[in-house]
Scaffold this motif. Structure first.
Motif, short mmCIF file in Angstrom:
data_model
loop_
_atom_site.label_atom_id
_atom_site.label_comp_id
_atom_site.label_asym_id
_atom_site.label_seq_id
_atom_site.Cartn_x
_atom_site.Cartn_y
_atom_site.Cartn_z
N ALA A 195 136.30 48.78 21.00
CA ALA A 195 136.39 50.05 20.50
C ALA A 195 138.18 49.29 19.44
O ALA A 195 138.37 49.69 18.97
N GLU A 196 138.53 48.00 20.79
CA GLU A 196 139.72 48.23 19.89
C GLU A 196 139.73 46.94 19.11
O GLU A 196 140.54 46.60 17.98
N ALA A 197 138.64 46.46 18.66
CA ALA A 197 138.59 45.53 17.27
C ALA A 197 138.75 46.53 16.19
O ALA A 197 139.08 46.00 15.13
N ALA A 198 137.84 48.05 16.70
CA ALA A 198 138.38 48.92 15.17
C ALA A 198 139.55 49.07 15.45
O ALA A 198 140.09 49.40 13.79
N ALA A 199 139.92 49.82 16.67
CA ALA A 199 141.00 49.87 15.86
C ALA A 199 141.97 49.01 15.31
O ALA A 199 143.16 49.18 14.37
N LEU A 200 142.20 47.49 16.18
CA LEU A 200 142.68 46.65 15.03
C LEU A 200 142.33 46.92 13.23
O LEU A 200 143.57 46.76 12.65
N TYR A 201 141.00 46.61 13.39
CA TYR A 201 140.71 46.89 11.48
C TYR A 201 141.35 47.87 11.11
O TYR A 201 141.94 47.83 9.88
N ASP A 202 141.74 49.18 11.76
CA ASP A 202 141.51 50.56 11.36
C ASP A 202 143.37 49.90 11.04
O ASP A 202 143.64 50.46 10.46
N ASP A 203 144.20 49.02 11.83
CA ASP A 203 145.43 49.61 11.88
C ASP A 203 146.31 48.32 10.78
O ASP A 203 146.72 49.07 9.74
N TYR A 204 144.97 47.42 10.05
CA TYR A 204 146.03 46.78 9.87
C TYR A 204 145.13 46.89 8.50
O TYR A 204 146.39 46.41 7.22
N TYR A 205 143.96 47.70 7.71
CA TYR A 205 143.93 48.03 6.42
C TYR A 205 144.35 49.33 6.13
O TYR A 205 144.61 49.93 4.96
N ASN A 206 144.11 50.60 7.30
CA ASN A 206 144.46 51.91 6.72
C ASN A 206 145.91 52.12 7.15
O ASN A 206 146.18 52.64 6.45
N HIS A 207 146.77 51.47 8.16
CA HIS A 207 147.58 52.98 9.09
C HIS A 207 148.70 51.48 8.43
O HIS A 207 149.82 52.71 7.86
N PHE A 208 148.62 50.61 8.24
CA PHE A 208 149.37 49.66 7.89
C PHE A 208 150.65 50.45 6.84
O PHE A 208 151.70 50.37 6.67
N TYR A 209 149.93 49.80 5.26
CA TYR A 209 150.47 50.53 4.76
C TYR A 209 150.74 52.12 4.76
O TYR A 209 152.12 52.45 4.26
N ILE A 210 150.46 52.95 4.71
CA ILE A 210 150.30 54.00 4.69
C ILE A 210 151.62 54.66 5.67
O ILE A 210 152.95 55.15 5.63
N SER A 211 151.30 53.85 6.77
CA SER A 211 152.72 53.68 8.02
C SER A 211 153.56 53.47 7.20
O SER A 211 154.63 54.23 7.24
N GLU A 215 139.24 52.18 4.06
CA GLU A 215 137.67 52.16 4.91
C GLU A 215 137.60 52.71 6.29
O GLU A 215 137.95 52.10 6.92
N TRP A 216 137.08 53.35 6.95
CA TRP A 216 136.91 53.83 8.14
C TRP A 216 136.29 52.65 9.08
O TRP A 216 134.76 51.87 8.20
N ALA A 217 136.19 52.62 9.73
CA ALA A 217 136.63 51.05 11.06
C ALA A 217 135.64 52.19 11.83
O ALA A 217 135.58 53.26 13.05
#
Length: 441
Positions: free
Chosen positions: A236-252, A224-226
């Protein structure tokens, strides 16, 4: 109708439609066991009108006619899921009726020229395993691998592809931190353990199936794009955190063997002991990766507890779910995923679609909004391919209206309308649009 044609996509590009077991089959039939969704739906206020998947679309008895609709529209593949509680009602003991059903279903796909694309787990954890801790219990990695061995020992020889888990974020964070899905937990420690164990279970199941000689194995990540709500650094930091725990965590975790620093800083004390030692299993090599994409979120910071932000309404047109229609996000995710994680590995769009308040009028369902949604997202797919993404297929969500989890039978995502009183199927205008594009009968 779409302006796209099949010839606009690469030779051999796979078009399909997707469903999931609990949402369509009718869980009361065939000896299936109780699931966390049966339990969750029984709790006051958890699901709209307390609805569950006991009957759903009765696909268990109507699967041949439903597969006829896929074939008639010209689709190449059917992405379906196997119900753990149907095959193993208590999560451990085999139910022959469950294996027989998926055997019949597989053969029926092949008889219609459809590629069977299986997903092992789409959220219907047997209640008996939840009693043992469910996704909080490290043992679930072995339990899922045993299920994989059981069901794929029966149908694996005929699968085009197999994915382990659908939408890691939903299984772990949505269900254990936000509590919106079964089992309805709101606990940061439970969430952190589920986030890690869902990946450990994925890798363990991949290793088990690889040992059985299966190939074309993958996993499905929802994204889900943040977008920051404003120009402040805090947004910007809040969106980056959302991106990390929603999108990056699992695929990383699956491809790089590490978790984003922002997430580890917050959840590290809650992760299970020795979590760093599991990446050798979590990064079990894959043959493809799937991206599920629907929308974006506009993220604003707040003074609440971690993660200290919330989603706010955006300016774009929205679906029946209230989700913004943002096709650019699909293109950008595909490009980013290939560039940062998967490289030359084949990618698939494994879910994409929209809910709409569809009605039947004179035997017709004129879902023009859904046609426009698919039109714009197929254009985004073409843009990603033009940018060099090794995209090999696209699966529309969903073949038919179904049980939409905590929203019951209220939201309609299907290409085919289902009357939930009579169970009559009516292909929508969007189904006809795909048929025209794909050259169906």
């Amino acid at each position: 109708m779409f302006t796209h044609s099949r010839s606009d996509f690469p030779q051999g590009f796979v078009f399909g439609a997707a469903t999931s077991a609990y949402q369509i089959e009718g869980h009361a039939h065939g000896g299936a066991g109780r699931t966390i969704w049966d339990d969750f739906a029984a709790g006051p206020g958890n699901v709209v009108r307390g609805e569950d998947g006991a009957l759903a679309c009765d696909h268990y008895h109507r699967y041949e006619a439903d597969l006829d609709l896929l074939q008639a529209a010209g689709f190449d593949a059917y992405r379906f899921s196997t119900s753990w509680a149907r095959v193993m009602p208590d999560g451990r003991t085999v139910n022959p009726e469950g294996l027989d059903f998926y055997d019949r279903l597989t053969d029926a796909m092949l008889e219609r020229g459809l590629k069977p694309c299986a997903t092992l787990y789409h959220w219907e954890l047997p209640s008996a395993l939840q009693d043992k801790g469910g996704w909080r219990n490290r043992d679930i990695a072995g339990w899922l691998a045993d299920f994989a061995e059981t069901i794929m020992g029966r149908i694996g020889d005929r699968m085009y592809s197999v994915a382990t888990i659908n939408e890691f974020w939903c299984v772990a964070f949505l269900s254990h931190f936000l509590g919106h899905h079964a089992p309805g937990t709101r606990d940061i420690r439970a969430a952190a353990r589920a986030m890690h164990h869902v990946l450990l279970a994925h890798g363990t199941a991949i290793e088990r199936m690889r040992g059985m000689g299966l190939s074309n194995l993958g996993a499905v990540f929802n994204m889900e794009w943040a977008t920051p709500a404003d120009d402040r650094a805090e947004a910007a930091e809040a969106a980056a955190l959302y991106d990390d725990y929603y999108n990056h965590f699992y695929i990383s975790g699956a491809f790089k063997g590490r978790y984003p620093d922002r997430v580890v800083d917050a959840l590290g004390p809650h992760l299970p002991d020795g979590w760093q030692d599991d990446f050798g299993t979590i990064t079990a090599p894959l043959d493809w990766a799937g991206v599920n994409y629907y929308t974006r979120s506009i993220i604003a910071p707040n003074d609440g507890p971690w993660p200290h932000h919330n989603s706010v309404p955006g300016p774009l047109p929205k679906t029946q779910m209230g989700w913004e229609i943002y096709p650019q996000g699909l293109r950008d995710f595909l490009v980013r995923t290939a560039a940062e994680y998967t490289g030359d590995l084949p990618l698939f769009v494994t879910e994409n679609g929209m809910s709409n308040a569809d009605t039947v009028a004179g035997g017709v369902v004129q879902d023009d909004a859904r046609i426009a949604y698919f039109q714009s997202h197929l254009a985004a797919v073409r843009d990603a391919i033009a940018a060099g993404v090794p995209l090999k297929g696209y699966m529309a969500w969903s073949l038919m209206d179904n049980y939409e989890w905590a929203l019951g039978y209220e939201k309609r995502f299907g290409l085919v309308h289902v009357d939930f009183e009579t169970l009559e199927r009516t292909p929508k205008a969007s189904w006809h649009a795909f048929k025209a594009m794909l050259g169906g009968d």
